[in-house]
Write an enzyme that holds these catalytic residues in place. Structure first.
Site, PDB file in Angstrom:
ATOM      1  N   GLU A  79      -0.463  -9.370  -0.319  1.00 48.39           N
ATOM      2  CA  GLU A  79      -1.877  -9.622   0.007  1.00 48.39           C
ATOM      3  C   GLU A  79      -2.757  -9.647  -1.242  1.00 48.39           C
ATOM      4  OE1 GLU A  79      -1.768  -6.424   2.917  1.00 48.39           O
ATOM      5  OE2 GLU A  79      -2.550  -7.799   4.416  1.00 48.39           O
ATOM      6  N   GLU A  85       4.700  -5.165   7.612  1.00 48.33           N
ATOM      7  CA  GLU A  85       3.877  -4.185   8.330  1.00 48.33           C
ATOM      8  C   GLU A  85       4.310  -3.943   9.772  1.00 48.33           C
ATOM      9  OE1 GLU A  85       2.714  -6.431   6.254  1.00 48.33           O
ATOM     10  OE2 GLU A  85       1.173  -5.543   4.984  1.00 48.33           O
ATOM     11  N   ALA A 103       0.871  -1.176   0.000  1.00 54.71           N
ATOM     12  CA  ALA A 103       0.000   0.000   0.000  1.00 54.71           C
ATOM     13  C   ALA A 103       0.908   1.226   0.000  1.00 54.71           C
ATOM     14  CB  ALA A 103      -0.886  -0.023   1.238  1.00 54.71           C
ATOM     15  N   GLY A 140       0.725  -5.040   1.092  1.00 52.91           N
ATOM     16  CA  GLY A 140      -0.482  -5.123   0.268  1.00 52.91           C
ATOM     17  C   GLY A 140      -0.234  -5.815  -1.069  1.00 52.91           C
TER      18      GLY A 140
HETATM   19  N1  DAK Z   1       4.544   3.188  -0.981  1.00 50.47           N
HETATM   20  C1  DAK Z   1       4.884   4.337  -1.584  1.00 50.47           C
HETATM   21  N2  DAK Z   1       5.994   4.472  -2.348  1.00 50.47           N
HETATM   22  C2  DAK Z   1       6.788   3.419  -2.473  1.00 50.47           C
HETATM   23  C3  DAK Z   1       6.494   2.167  -1.848  1.00 50.47           C
HETATM   24  C4  DAK Z   1       5.288   2.079  -1.069  1.00 50.47           C
HETATM   25  N3  DAK Z   1       4.893   0.950  -0.483  1.00 50.47           N
HETATM   26  N4  DAK Z   1       7.479   1.302  -2.159  1.00 50.47           N
HETATM   27  C5  DAK Z   1       8.355   1.980  -2.929  1.00 50.47           C
HETATM   28  N5  DAK Z   1       7.936   3.240  -3.133  1.00 50.47           N
HETATM   29  C6  DAK Z   1       8.608   4.287  -3.895  1.00 50.47           C
HETATM   30  C7  DAK Z   1       9.832   4.831  -3.143  1.00 50.47           C
HETATM   31  O1  DAK Z   1       9.454   5.805  -2.210  1.00 50.47           O
HETATM   32  C8  DAK Z   1      10.625   5.409  -4.297  1.00 50.47           C
HETATM   33  O2  DAK Z   1      10.062   6.658  -4.648  1.00 50.47           O
HETATM   34  P1  DAK Z   1      11.009   7.934  -5.044  1.00 50.47           P
HETATM   35  O3  DAK Z   1      11.884   8.131  -3.867  1.00 50.47           O
HETATM   36  O4  DAK Z   1      11.775   7.471  -6.254  1.00 50.47           O
HETATM   37  O5  DAK Z   1      10.030   9.040  -5.307  1.00 50.47           O
HETATM   38  C9  DAK Z   1      10.336   4.449  -5.439  1.00 50.47           C
HETATM   39  O6  DAK Z   1       9.156   3.761  -5.088  1.00 50.47           O
HETATM   40  C10 DAK Z   1      11.448   3.419  -5.615  1.00 50.47           C
HETATM   41  O7  DAK Z   1      11.668   2.794  -4.349  1.00 50.47           O
HETATM   42  P2  DAK Z   1      13.120   2.654  -3.687  1.00 50.47           P
HETATM   43  O8  DAK Z   1      14.001   3.795  -4.095  1.00 50.47           O
HETATM   44  O9  DAK Z   1      12.923   2.432  -2.226  1.00 50.47           O
HETATM   45  O10 DAK Z   1      13.647   1.341  -4.416  1.00 50.47           O
HETATM   46  P3  DAK Z   1      14.662   0.266  -3.831  1.00 50.47           P
HETATM   47  O11 DAK Z   1      14.995  -0.633  -4.962  1.00 50.47           O
HETATM   48  O12 DAK Z   1      15.801   0.930  -3.116  1.00 50.47           O
HETATM   49  O13 DAK Z   1      13.835  -0.542  -2.741  1.00 50.47           O
HETATM   50  C11 DAK Z   1      11.882  -1.704  -1.888  1.00 50.47           C
HETATM   51  C12 DAK Z   1      12.712  -1.310  -3.136  1.00 50.47           C
HETATM   52  C13 DAK Z   1      10.612  -2.387  -2.376  1.00 50.47           C
HETATM   53  C14 DAK Z   1      12.691  -2.711  -1.035  1.00 50.47           C
HETATM   54  C15 DAK Z   1      11.569  -0.454  -1.059  1.00 50.47           C
HETATM   55  O14 DAK Z   1      11.014   0.538  -1.954  1.00 50.47           O
HETATM   56  C16 DAK Z   1      10.613  -0.706   0.047  1.00 50.47           C
HETATM   57  O15 DAK Z   1      10.989  -1.254   1.083  1.00 50.47           O
HETATM   58  N6  DAK Z   1       9.363  -0.269  -0.165  1.00 50.47           N
HETATM   59  C17 DAK Z   1       8.341  -0.364   0.857  1.00 50.47           C
HETATM   60  C18 DAK Z   1       7.866  -1.780   0.985  1.00 50.47           C
HETATM   61  C19 DAK Z   1       6.851  -1.944   2.092  1.00 50.47           C
HETATM   62  O16 DAK Z   1       7.155  -1.709   3.254  1.00 50.47           O
HETATM   63  N7  DAK Z   1       5.676  -2.303   1.701  1.00 50.47           N
HETATM   64  C20 DAK Z   1       4.590  -2.550   2.615  1.00 50.47           C
HETATM   65  C21 DAK Z   1       3.839  -1.308   2.746  1.00 50.47           C
HETATM   66  S1  DAK Z   1       2.668  -1.458   4.071  1.00 50.47           S
HETATM   67  C22 DAK Z   1      -4.615  -1.211   5.753  1.00 50.47           C
HETATM   68  C23 DAK Z   1      -4.609  -2.214   4.865  1.00 50.47           C
HETATM   69  C24 DAK Z   1      -3.448  -2.567   4.234  1.00 50.47           C
HETATM   70  C25 DAK Z   1      -2.290  -1.931   4.482  1.00 50.47           C
HETATM   71  C26 DAK Z   1      -2.300  -0.888   5.339  1.00 50.47           C
HETATM   72  C27 DAK Z   1      -3.470  -0.516   5.975  1.00 50.47           C
HETATM   73  N8  DAK Z   1      -5.816  -0.839   6.441  1.00 50.47           N
HETATM   74  C28 DAK Z   1      -6.807  -1.889   6.705  1.00 50.47           C
HETATM   75  C29 DAK Z   1      -6.006   0.476   6.884  1.00 50.47           C
HETATM   76  C30 DAK Z   1      -1.084  -2.352   3.791  1.00 50.47           C
HETATM   77  C31 DAK Z   1       0.113  -1.928   4.201  1.00 50.47           C
HETATM   78  C32 DAK Z   1       1.296  -2.101   3.385  1.00 50.47           C
HETATM   79  O17 DAK Z   1       1.300  -2.621   2.294  1.00 50.47           O
END
Ligand code: DAK
Length: 261
Positions: free
Chosen positions: A111, A131, A63, A108
Site C-alpha cells: 500500500e 489482510e 503494518a 501496508g
Molecule cells: N509485523 C511485525 N513483524 C514482522 C512483520 C510484520 N508485518 N513481518 C515480519 N516481521 C518480523 C517477524 O516477526 C520476524 O521477527 P523475529 O521473529 O525475528 O523477532 C522478522 O520480522 C523476520 O520475519 P520472518 O522470520 O517471518 O521471515 P521469513 O523470511 O520467514 O518470512 C515474510 C518473511 C515476509 C513472508 C513473513 O515475515 C510474513 O509473512 N510477514 C507478515 C507479512 C504480512 O502479513 N504483512 C501484512 C501485515 S497486515 C489499518 C491499516 C493498515 C493495516 C492494518 C490496519 N487500519 C486502517 C487500522 C495494514 C495491515 C497489514 O499490513
C-alpha cells in the site's frame, strides 16, 4: 530518528525505512518519523524522492502485526488514521516519489508503494495484500489504489485470495514499471530521480498535480484542471528559459539547470 534514514544527493533525496529486524514493518514510530521526514524535505533544492527499505530482503513487510494485535477499536482507528495521513501526504507530495522495492511489499508495504508516483522493483520482490488471512481488510488504501492501478478484477483476485505475486507478475499486471537485479535497483532509481530533477521543477510538479487530480475527476473537469496547470507554467523563468533555449539556434550553447521559479 530511530527507523528512518534520509539522504539528500543534489537534486533528489532518498528515504530509507530502516527497521531491518522486523523486515521494515510499519509501526507507529516509523509512521511518525516518515511524516516528520517528509515535512523536513527541502523543497527548494530537492525535486524528486526515492522511498526504499533497508537490506536485501524486504521493502516493507506490512503494518506491524505485533503492535496491531492488541489495539482496541479506538486505537486501531487512530493507527489507521496515522497511516492514511502519511500515505496521502506521500501521494500528494509536491514532487514525485519513486518507490524502489527491494523485497517484500506486503499489506501496508504494498500500500505505501502504491501511494508513490510509480514503482520499480528488484527481481526478489514479492507483492501481496494478505489482510483477509489476518481477519482484516486492507486498511491503508489497498482496496482503492490497487484497483485503480491494476483494474478491479485483478485487485479483487489478489485481495480475496491473499496470494502473493512475484516481480515478473507485478510487471505483467502493471503494478511496477520495471524489474532490476538487486544490485541494479538503486542505481536505476537514482538515475531516474536525477533525470526527473533535471527537468523544469514547476512543470514536473504541475504534471503530478494534473494527473492525480484529473484521475479523480470526470473528463470535462479533468481537462480544465490540466488547462489551469498548463497556464500556470507560463511566465515562469523555467518556461521562458526552456523555450528560449530551444529557439536559440546556437548549437554550442549548453543548457543551464532550471531555477525552480
Ligand atoms: N509485523 C511485525 N513483524 C514482522 C512483520 C510484520 N508485518 N513481518 C515480519 N516481521 C518480523 C517477524 O516477526 C520476524 O521477527 P523475529 O521473529 O525475528 O523477532 C522478522 O520480522 C523476520 O520475519 P520472518 O522470520 O517471518 O521471515 P521469513 O523470511 O520467514 O518470512 C515474510 C518473511 C515476509 C513472508 C513473513 O515475515 C510474513 O509473512 N510477514 C507478515 C507479512 C504480512 O502479513 N504483512 C501484512 C501485515 S497486515 C489499518 C491499516 C493498515 C493495516 C492494518 C490496519 N487500519 C486502517 C487500522 C495494514 C495491515 C497489514 O499490513
Amino acid at each position: 530518528m530511530e527507523f528512518i534514514v534520509y539522504e539528500q544527493k543534489g537534486g533528489y533525496g532518498i528515504i530509507t525505512i530502516s527497521r531491518e529486524k522486523a523486515l521494515n514493518a510499519l509501526n507507529s514510530t516509523v509512521l511518525d518519523e516518515l511524516d516528520q521526514t517528509l515535512d523536513a524535505v527541502n523543497l527548494d533544492e530537492v525535486r524528486c524522492l526515492i522511498l526504499t527499505g533497508a537490506g536485501q530482503k524486504s521493502f516493507v513487510a506490512g503494518a506491524d502485526i505485533g503492535e496491531m494485535s492488541t489495539l482496541t477499536k479506538a486505537e486501531g482507528e487512530a493507527f489507521g488514521k496515522k497511516g492514511n495521513d502519511v500515505f496521502r501526504k506521500l501521494e500528494t507530495f509536491p514532487i514525485p516519489v519513486i518507490a524502489a522495492i527491494n523485497g517484500f511489499a506486503l499489506g501496508g508495504g504494498c500500500e505505501i508503494s502504491m501511494s508513490c508516483d510509480f514503482r520499480i522493483c528488484s527481481d526478489n520482490a514479492v507483492f501481496g495484500q494478505p489482510e483477509v488471512g489476518l481477519g482484516i481488510t486492507p486498511g491503508f488504501g489497498g482496496t482503492q489504489r490497487l484497483a485503480r492501478l491494476v483494474g478491479a478484477g485483478m485487485a479483487k483476485q489478489m485481495i480475496y485470495t491473499a496470494r502473493n505475486i512475484k516481480a515478473d507478475e507485478a510487471l505483467r499486471i502493471g503494478l511496477v514499471n520495471a524489474v532490476y537485479t538487486q544490485e541494479e535497483l538503486m542505481p536505476a532509481a537514482e538515475k531516474m530521480a536525477a533525470g526527473i530533477a533535471k527537468n523544469a521543477p514547476i512543470a514536473v510538479r504541475n504534471c503530478k498535480k494534473a494527473i492525480n487530480e484529473g484521475l479523480d475527476a470526470a473528463m470535462d473537469e479533468a481537462i480544465v484542471i490540466e488547462e489551469k496547470l498548463f497556464g500556470d507554467c507560463f511566465e515562469t523563468e523555467d518556461q521562458k528559459y526552456g523555450m528560449a533555449f530551444f529557439l536559440d539556434k546556437n548549437k554550442e550553447k549548453v543548457k543551464e539547470p532550471f531555477k525552480n521559479c
